[in-house]
Design an enzyme around this catalytic site. Structure first.
Site, short mmCIF file in Angstrom:
data_model
loop_
_atom_site.label_atom_id
_atom_site.label_comp_id
_atom_site.label_asym_id
_atom_site.label_seq_id
_atom_site.Cartn_x
_atom_site.Cartn_y
_atom_site.Cartn_z
N SER A 57 0.79 -1.22 0.00
CA SER A 57 0.00 0.00 0.00
C SER A 57 0.83 1.28 0.00
O SER A 57 0.60 2.15 0.84
CB SER A 57 -0.92 -0.02 1.23
OG SER A 57 -1.77 1.09 1.23
N TYR A 96 -1.41 2.21 4.15
CA TYR A 96 -1.88 1.25 5.15
C TYR A 96 -0.79 0.21 5.42
O TYR A 96 0.04 -0.07 4.56
CB TYR A 96 -3.12 0.50 4.66
CG TYR A 96 -4.32 1.37 4.44
CD1 TYR A 96 -4.95 2.00 5.51
CD2 TYR A 96 -4.83 1.56 3.16
CE1 TYR A 96 -6.06 2.81 5.30
CE2 TYR A 96 -5.94 2.36 2.95
CZ TYR A 96 -6.55 2.99 4.02
OH TYR A 96 -7.64 3.78 3.82
N TYR A 112 -16.80 30.62 -14.35
CA TYR A 112 -15.99 31.82 -14.62
C TYR A 112 -15.96 32.71 -13.39
O TYR A 112 -17.01 33.09 -12.86
CB TYR A 112 -16.56 32.62 -15.80
CG TYR A 112 -16.06 34.06 -15.81
CD1 TYR A 112 -14.70 34.34 -15.77
CD2 TYR A 112 -16.96 35.13 -15.83
CE1 TYR A 112 -14.24 35.64 -15.74
CE2 TYR A 112 -16.51 36.45 -15.81
CZ TYR A 112 -15.15 36.70 -15.75
OH TYR A 112 -14.69 37.98 -15.71
N CYS A 172 3.26 6.83 -7.06
CA CYS A 172 3.19 8.13 -7.75
C CYS A 172 3.98 9.19 -6.99
O CYS A 172 4.36 10.22 -7.55
CB CYS A 172 1.73 8.56 -7.90
SG CYS A 172 0.70 7.23 -8.53
N VAL A 182 4.40 -15.55 -4.90
CA VAL A 182 3.68 -16.63 -5.58
C VAL A 182 4.48 -17.01 -6.82
O VAL A 182 4.74 -16.17 -7.68
CB VAL A 182 2.26 -16.19 -5.97
CG1 VAL A 182 1.54 -17.30 -6.72
CG2 VAL A 182 1.47 -15.77 -4.75
N ASP A 218 -2.01 -2.69 -13.21
CA ASP A 218 -0.99 -2.60 -14.27
C ASP A 218 -0.76 -3.89 -15.05
O ASP A 218 -0.10 -3.87 -16.08
CB ASP A 218 0.35 -2.18 -13.66
CG ASP A 218 0.43 -0.68 -13.38
OD1 ASP A 218 -0.59 0.00 -13.53
OD2 ASP A 218 1.53 -0.22 -13.01
C1 LIG Z 1 7.54 6.67 -10.28
C2 LIG Z 1 6.11 6.42 -10.58
C3 LIG Z 1 5.22 7.48 -10.67
C4 LIG Z 1 3.88 7.26 -10.96
N1 LIG Z 1 3.04 8.33 -11.05
C5 LIG Z 1 1.74 8.13 -11.36
C6 LIG Z 1 0.83 9.21 -11.43
O1 LIG Z 1 1.21 10.37 -11.21
N2 LIG Z 1 -0.47 8.96 -11.75
C7 LIG Z 1 -0.92 7.69 -11.97
O2 LIG Z 1 -2.12 7.50 -12.24
N3 LIG Z 1 -0.10 6.62 -11.88
C8 LIG Z 1 1.21 6.83 -11.59
N4 LIG Z 1 2.06 5.75 -11.47
C9 LIG Z 1 1.55 4.40 -11.76
C10 LIG Z 1 0.95 3.73 -10.55
O3 LIG Z 1 1.81 3.80 -9.46
C11 LIG Z 1 0.65 2.30 -10.92
O4 LIG Z 1 -0.25 2.31 -12.00
C12 LIG Z 1 0.04 1.52 -9.76
O5 LIG Z 1 0.94 1.41 -8.70
C13 LIG Z 1 -0.32 0.12 -10.23
O6 LIG Z 1 -0.83 -0.58 -9.19
P1 LIG Z 1 -0.88 -2.14 -9.23
O7 LIG Z 1 -1.43 -2.57 -7.90
O8 LIG Z 1 -1.55 -2.62 -10.45
O9 LIG Z 1 0.63 -2.60 -9.41
P2 LIG Z 1 1.91 -2.38 -8.50
O10 LIG Z 1 1.84 -1.10 -7.76
O11 LIG Z 1 3.09 -2.63 -9.38
O12 LIG Z 1 1.81 -3.56 -7.43
C14 LIG Z 1 1.93 -4.89 -7.81
C15 LIG Z 1 2.48 -5.66 -6.62
O13 LIG Z 1 2.41 -7.04 -6.91
C16 LIG Z 1 3.51 -7.65 -6.34
N5 LIG Z 1 3.74 -8.92 -7.03
C17 LIG Z 1 4.03 -9.09 -8.36
N6 LIG Z 1 4.17 -10.40 -8.65
C18 LIG Z 1 3.98 -11.07 -7.49
C19 LIG Z 1 4.00 -12.45 -7.14
N7 LIG Z 1 4.26 -13.38 -8.07
N8 LIG Z 1 3.77 -12.80 -5.86
C20 LIG Z 1 3.49 -11.85 -4.93
N9 LIG Z 1 3.47 -10.52 -5.19
C21 LIG Z 1 3.70 -10.15 -6.46
C22 LIG Z 1 4.65 -6.67 -6.56
O14 LIG Z 1 5.70 -6.87 -5.64
C23 LIG Z 1 3.95 -5.34 -6.35
O15 LIG Z 1 4.10 -4.86 -5.04
C24 LIG Z 1 3.41 5.94 -11.15
C25 LIG Z 1 4.29 4.86 -11.04
C26 LIG Z 1 5.62 5.09 -10.75
C27 LIG Z 1 6.56 3.92 -10.63
#
Ligand SMILES: Cc1cc2nc3c(=O)[nH]c(=O)nc-3n(C[C@H](O)[C@H](O)[C@H](O)COP(=O)(O)OP(=O)(O)OC[C@H]3O[C@@H](n4cnc5c(N)ncnc54)[C@H](O)[C@@H]3O)c2cc1C
Length: 428
Positions: A37, A60, A406, A41, A79, A263
Site C-alpha cells: 500500500s 496502510y 468563470y 506516484c 507466488v 498494471d
Molecule cells: C515513479 C512512478 C510514478 C507514478 N506516477 C503516477 C501518477 O502520477 N499517476 C498515476 O495515475 N499513476 C502513476 N504511477 C503508476 C501507478 O503507481 C501504478 O499504476 C500503480 O501502482 C499500479 O498498481 P498495481 O497494484 O496494479 O501494481 P503495483 O503497484 O506494481 O503492485 C503490484 C504488486 O504485486 C507484487 N507482485 C508481483 N508479482 C507477485 C507475485 N508473483 N507474488 C506476490 N506478489 C507479487 C509486486 O511486488 C507489487 O508490489 C506511477 C508509477 C511510478 C513507478
C-alpha cells in the site's frame, strides 16, 4: 477463500471491496515485497526531497488490514506458480494455498535486460520504494554531478525534474521522436522547451543499448515497462494483443474465477473501442475495486474503460493529455481535424498565464477524439473536462456550449477550452 496476488493499488482495492461486500469471506493478500500500500506516484517527490520520509508514502500497513478489515495480508509471500485445476497457488517457500476465486494484481516491471551494464551500482530504475530510497542514498553519499535518464515517458521526465532540482546536469534520452507517449510533435516541442528552460537537455532519436556509452555519474533507466502476466498465463488466461492480461468489463480473465486488475491487465479504450494497456494508478484502484466486487460474488460491477488521461508536472508546469492525438486518431482510422490555441488561464489583470489547448475531433461525426492542455494553472481541471467529454462521446457542438465556471481568480470569461472549440469549429 479469495486470494489476491499483489499488495499495492489494485490488490488492496480488490481485497477491501470484497470485504465490504461480504463480511464473512476469507481473504488473503500475498505480496512478495516488504511493504504494501504505498503510493508509487509519490516516488519522484521522495527523490526530489519534497517528501522527506518514505513512510509518508505508505497508506496502510498489514496490521491495519488485519485489525480493521479482517484481511490477512502477508508480505514476503512470493507466488511462483498457479494451478487452476487444483485452485491452488504455490509460494517460493514451497507453501501451497487454496482459493475459490483469485485476483491477480501483480503490476508491471521495468525490463532493463536490453541495456548492457544495467546492474552497476550507479544505475537505477524508479519503480519501488526501495528504488527511490537507493537513489536518495546515492545522491546523499556520492554527490553525483551528472545524470542520464533513459526513456522520456512520464517517469523518466519526473526523474529528470527531481534530479535537476538536486543541481545535477541532466540529459534525457528518448529512442523515439516524441515524449510522454504522445505522438504529437507540437506537444513534444513544448515539453522540450520547458525542460531546456530549466537546464535539462532532451535528446530524441537516442537509442541506448549500453550504460557504459553514457558519460554520467548516475543513470536512471525508465524503459521496458512490461505487465507481469506470467502467473495469469500459467493459469491458462488469455494474454491480449497489448501484452497484458485480457479481461472483460467485470475484470474477469478468460479463465472463470480468475480476475486481473491494475498494471497487469488490459482495459477497453473508450475512444477506439479496442483493448489497451495504459498502466496508471487511477485505473489500478478502479479496476481493483471492480475485480474485488465480482470476485466476492453478488451483483456484477463493471469497469467501462479509460480514455487515457494523464498529467505530468515539469518544473511547475502541467502537461496533460487525453484520448488521441491527431496522428494517433488517423492511425485508428478516424479522419481527424485539430485546433491548437494559446489563451490566458485567467484574466491578465488577475495574473493569468498562457494555457495551450489542443482539441481533436472526427471530421465525419464531429465527435471529440482527444486533447491536450499545457499550463501553469488550471490544467488538471481542463483536461478532466475534455476527458469527461470523451467518455460521454460528446460532439464538438455540445462541447462548445459547455457551461464552465468563470470568476477572475480561476478562469477567464471565455475559457481556453471554449476558445479551442470555436477554432476547431472553423475547420468543419
Ligand atoms: C515513479 C512512478 C510514478 C507514478 N506516477 C503516477 C501518477 O502520477 N499517476 C498515476 O495515475 N499513476 C502513476 N504511477 C503508476 C501507478 O503507481 C501504478 O499504476 C500503480 O501502482 C499500479 O498498481 P498495481 O497494484 O496494479 O501494481 P503495483 O503497484 O506494481 O503492485 C503490484 C504488486 O504485486 C507484487 N507482485 C508481483 N508479482 C507477485 C507475485 N508473483 N507474488 C506476490 N506478489 C507479487 C509486486 O511486488 C507489487 O508490489 C506511477 C508509477 C511510478 C513507478
Amino acid at each position: 477463500m479469495l486470494l489476491v496476488v499483489g499488495g499495492v493499488a489494485a490488490g488492496l482495492s480488490a481485497a477491501a471491496r470484497a470485504r465490504r461486500l461480504d463480511p464473512r469471506l476469507e481473504i488473503t493478500v500475498l505480496e512478495k515485497g516488504p511493504v504494501i500500500s504505498y503510493g508509487a506516484c509519490g516516488l519522484p517527490y521522495l527523490v526530489e526531497g519534497r517528501v522527506r520520509d518514505p513512510r509518508q508514502l505508505i497508506v496502510y500497513t498489514p496490521e491495519y488490514f488485519r485489525q480493521e478489515r479482517r484481511i490477512d495480508v502477508r508480505t514476503g509471500a512470493h507466488v511462483v506458480a498457479v494451478s487452476h485445476p487444483r485452485r491452488e497457488v504455490q509460494l517460493a517457500s514451497g507453501e501451497r494455498l487454496r482459493y475459490d476465486r483469485l485476483v491477480l494484481a501483480t503490476g508491471a516491471r521495468c525490463d532493463t535486460s536490453g541495456v548492457a551494464g544495467a546492474e552497476q551500482p550507479h544505475v537505477f530504475t524508479l519503480h519501488t520504494l526501495g528504488d527511490a530510497e537507493r537513489m536518495r542514498a546515492f545522491l546523499r553519499d556520492r554527490r553525483p554531478k551528472t545524470a542520464a535518464v533513459v526513456g522520456a515517458g512520464y517517469i523518466g521526465v519526473e526523474a529528470a525534474d527531481a534530479l535537476r532540482r538536486h543541481g545535477l546536469r541532466v540529459t534525457l534520452l528518448e529512442r523515439g521522436s516524441n515524449v510522454l507517449l504522445r505522438d504529437d510533435p507540437a506537444f513534444t516541442a513544448a515539453v522540450r522547451k520547458q525542460l531546456e528552460d530549466h537546464g535539462v537537455e532532451l535528446r530524441c532519436g537516442a537509442a541506448v543499448d549500453s550504460v557504459d556509452a553514457l558519460a554520467a555519474d548516475m543513470v536512471v533507466l525508465s524503459i521496458g515497462f512490461r505487465p507481469n502476466v506470467e502467473l495469469a498465463a500459467q493459469a491458462g488466461a488469455e494474454i491480449g494483443r497489448t501484452g497484458a492480461v485480457g479481461t472483460d468489463d467485470r475484470m474477469e480473465t478468460s479463465v472463470r474465477g480468475i480476475f486481473a486488475a491494475g498494471d497487469c491487465a488490459e482495459v477497453r479504450h473508450l475512444v477506439t473501442g479496442r483493448p489497451t494497456w495504459i498502466p496508471l494508478g487511477t485505473t489500478a484502484n478502479k479496476t481493483g475495486r471492480v475485480a474485488g466486487a465480482n470476485a466476492a460474488g453478488g451483483a456484477p460491477e463493471r469497469f467501462p474503460g479509460v480514455v487515457g488521461t494523464s498529467i505530468v508536472g515539469i518544473f511547475g508546469r502541467a502537461f496533460a493529455t487525453t484520448g488521441l492525438s491527431q496522428s494517433e486518431a488517423r492511425r485508428e482510422g478516424f479522419s481527424p481535424v485539430a485546433a491548437r490555441i494559446d489563451a490566458p488561464s485567467r484574466p491578465r489583470y488577475y495574473n493569468g498565464s498562457t494555457t495551450t489547448v489542443e482539441l481533436v475531433a472526427d471530421r465525419q461525426t464531429a465527435r471529440l477524439l482527444g486533447g491536450s492542455v499545457i499550463g501553469d494553472d488550471g490544467a488538471a481541471g481542463r483536461i478532466d473536462v475534455i476527458a469527461a467529454a470523451l467518455q460521454a462521446r460528446m460532439r464538438l457542438d455540445d462541447f462548445e456550449s459547455l457551461d464552465l465556471a468563470y470568476s477572475p481568480p480561476f478562469s477567464p470569461v471565455w475559457d481556453p477550452l471554449l476558445i479551442a472549440a470555436q477554432q476547431l469549429r472553423k475547420q468543419f
